[in-house]
Design a protein around this motif. Structure first.
Motif, short mmCIF file in Angstrom:
data_model
loop_
_atom_site.label_atom_id
_atom_site.label_comp_id
_atom_site.label_asym_id
_atom_site.label_seq_id
_atom_site.Cartn_x
_atom_site.Cartn_y
_atom_site.Cartn_z
N GLN A 38 -55.74 -35.84 21.31
CA GLN A 38 -54.56 -35.03 20.75
C GLN A 38 -55.26 -34.08 19.90
O GLN A 38 -54.60 -32.97 19.65
CB GLN A 38 -53.42 -35.93 19.77
CG GLN A 38 -52.82 -36.89 20.95
CD GLN A 38 -52.11 -38.08 19.84
OE1 GLN A 38 -52.49 -38.40 18.86
NE2 GLN A 38 -51.16 -38.43 20.56
N GLN A 42 -54.84 -29.88 19.78
CA GLN A 42 -54.42 -28.87 18.71
C GLN A 42 -55.68 -27.76 18.63
O GLN A 42 -55.16 -26.59 18.62
CB GLN A 42 -54.46 -29.67 17.56
CG GLN A 42 -53.27 -30.65 17.31
CD GLN A 42 -53.23 -31.66 16.29
OE1 GLN A 42 -54.38 -32.20 16.04
NE2 GLN A 42 -52.10 -31.79 15.67
N ILE A 45 -54.65 -25.33 21.33
CA ILE A 45 -53.42 -24.67 20.97
C ILE A 45 -53.91 -23.47 19.97
O ILE A 45 -53.63 -22.46 19.91
CB ILE A 45 -52.41 -25.62 20.10
CG1 ILE A 45 -52.06 -26.47 21.40
CG2 ILE A 45 -51.29 -24.70 19.64
CD1 ILE A 45 -51.27 -27.47 20.82
N ASP A 169 -38.57 -31.73 13.95
CA ASP A 169 -39.53 -32.16 14.78
C ASP A 169 -40.66 -32.88 14.07
O ASP A 169 -41.18 -32.51 13.17
CB ASP A 169 -40.01 -31.06 15.79
CG ASP A 169 -38.93 -30.66 16.65
OD1 ASP A 169 -38.01 -31.36 16.73
OD2 ASP A 169 -39.10 -29.58 17.25
N VAL A 174 -49.43 -31.65 18.50
CA VAL A 174 -48.81 -30.41 18.74
C VAL A 174 -49.19 -29.61 17.31
O VAL A 174 -49.83 -30.14 16.49
CB VAL A 174 -47.36 -30.63 18.68
CG1 VAL A 174 -46.91 -31.08 20.07
CG2 VAL A 174 -46.71 -31.43 17.45
N ARG A 185 -42.43 -25.03 17.41
CA ARG A 185 -43.40 -26.08 17.87
C ARG A 185 -44.29 -25.33 18.90
O ARG A 185 -43.81 -24.91 20.03
CB ARG A 185 -42.67 -26.87 18.59
CG ARG A 185 -43.40 -28.43 19.10
CD ARG A 185 -42.23 -29.39 19.57
NE ARG A 185 -43.07 -30.27 20.18
CZ ARG A 185 -43.23 -31.50 19.47
NH1 ARG A 185 -42.52 -32.01 18.59
NH2 ARG A 185 -43.70 -32.58 20.10
N THR A 187 -47.16 -26.09 21.79
CA THR A 187 -47.83 -27.30 22.79
C THR A 187 -48.71 -26.55 23.61
O THR A 187 -48.79 -25.33 23.69
CB THR A 187 -46.83 -27.95 23.37
OG1 THR A 187 -46.17 -27.20 24.13
CG2 THR A 187 -45.83 -28.59 22.52
N ILE A 188 -49.61 -27.47 24.42
CA ILE A 188 -50.44 -26.98 25.24
C ILE A 188 -49.89 -26.05 26.44
O ILE A 188 -50.44 -25.21 26.83
CB ILE A 188 -51.19 -28.19 25.99
CG1 ILE A 188 -52.54 -28.49 25.02
CG2 ILE A 188 -51.86 -27.77 27.32
CD1 ILE A 188 -53.65 -27.30 25.08
#
Length: 190
Positions: A38, A42, A45, A169, A174, A185, A187-188
Motif C-alpha cells: 500500500q 501511494q 500515486i 472517506d 490511497v 481521493r 488511487t492507482i
C-alpha cells in the motif's frame, strides 16, 4: 473557512494490529506485507503529481514514518516529523481488541470508542491539535498520519464539522489531495 495551502494526506499502510482488530492509538505495530505494498502504491500515486516545493511531514510513530519512507522515496526529501500528526490517544484502551470493547461497552461502532476511552484524547482535543498544526503550515505539504487523525485533518481542510468523521472517506493505499476546501481521493487507477 480558513485558507490553507494545498496538501496531500496519506494514512499509514496496514499494520499487524489493523489486521487483528487491535486499537493502536499511540502504541505501534509493524507494517504487514500488504501495508508495504500500500505504501508503494501511494508512492506511485504521488509520482504522478508535481510536488516541487512541497514539504513532507510525518507522524513520528513507527508505522507512519515507515510508510513515509516508502511512499516518499525518490519523491520528496527530507521527511520532517511532528507529534501533532500522531494518532488520537486511546488512553487505557490502547492495544485492546476493538470488537471485544464494542461488545463490552455497547458502543455503536469503533468510532464511538475514541470518545469513550478512559484517559483518551477525544475528538474535541484532536480537532484542536490538528487545527493548530494546520494553521502553522508554511506551504504546500504531504502529510503522513493515521486513520482518525487523517479524517480530522481533512474535515478541517474542507470546513466540515467533527460530527461528519464517520462519513469522510478513509483507507490505506490511497492519497487524498485537499486544496481550496475540496478533497479528491487519488488511487492507482484514477
Amino acid at each position: 473557512m480558513n485558507s490553507f495551502p494545498p496538501v496531500y494526506v496519506l494514512r499509514h499502510g496496514e499494520t499487524e494490529w489493523n489486521l487483528t482488530g487491535r486499537l493502536q492509538g499511540r502504541f505501534d505495530s509493524a507494517l504487514t506485507p500488504e501495508g508495504i505494498v500500500q505504501s508503494r502504491m501511494q508512492r506511485d500515486i504521488l509520482r504522478r503529481h508535481e510536488l516541487a516545493g512541497f514539504a513532507a511531514i510525518s507522524s513520528p510513530q513507527g508505522r507512519a514514518l515507515e510508510t513515509a519512507r516508502i511512499a516518499l522515496e525518490g519523491v520528496i526529501d527530507p521527511i520532517a516529523t511532528d507529534p501533532a500528526l500522531s494518532e488520537i490517544g486511546l488512553g487505557d484502551w490502547a492495544g485492546e481488541d476493538r470488537a471485544a470493547l464494542i461488545a463490552r461497552t455497547g458502543a455503536c461502532d469503533g468510532f464511538a470508542l475514541y470518545e469513550l476511552a478512559p484517559g483518551g484524547e477525544g475528538f474535541a482535543a484532536l480537532r484542536s491539535r490538528c487545527e493548530r498544526f494546520l494553521r502553522g503550515l508554511e506551504g504546500p505539504s504531504v502529510l503522513i498520519t493515521h486513520g482518525i487523525t487523517s479524517r480530522m485533518i481533512r474535515l478541517i481542510l474542507t470546513g466540515r464539522p467533527t460530527a461528519e468523521l464517520r462519513r469522510i472517506d478513509g483507507g490505506q493505499g490511497v492519497v487524498f489531495r485537499v486544496a481550496g476546501g475540496r478533497q479528491e481521493r487519488l488511487t492507482i487507477g484514477g
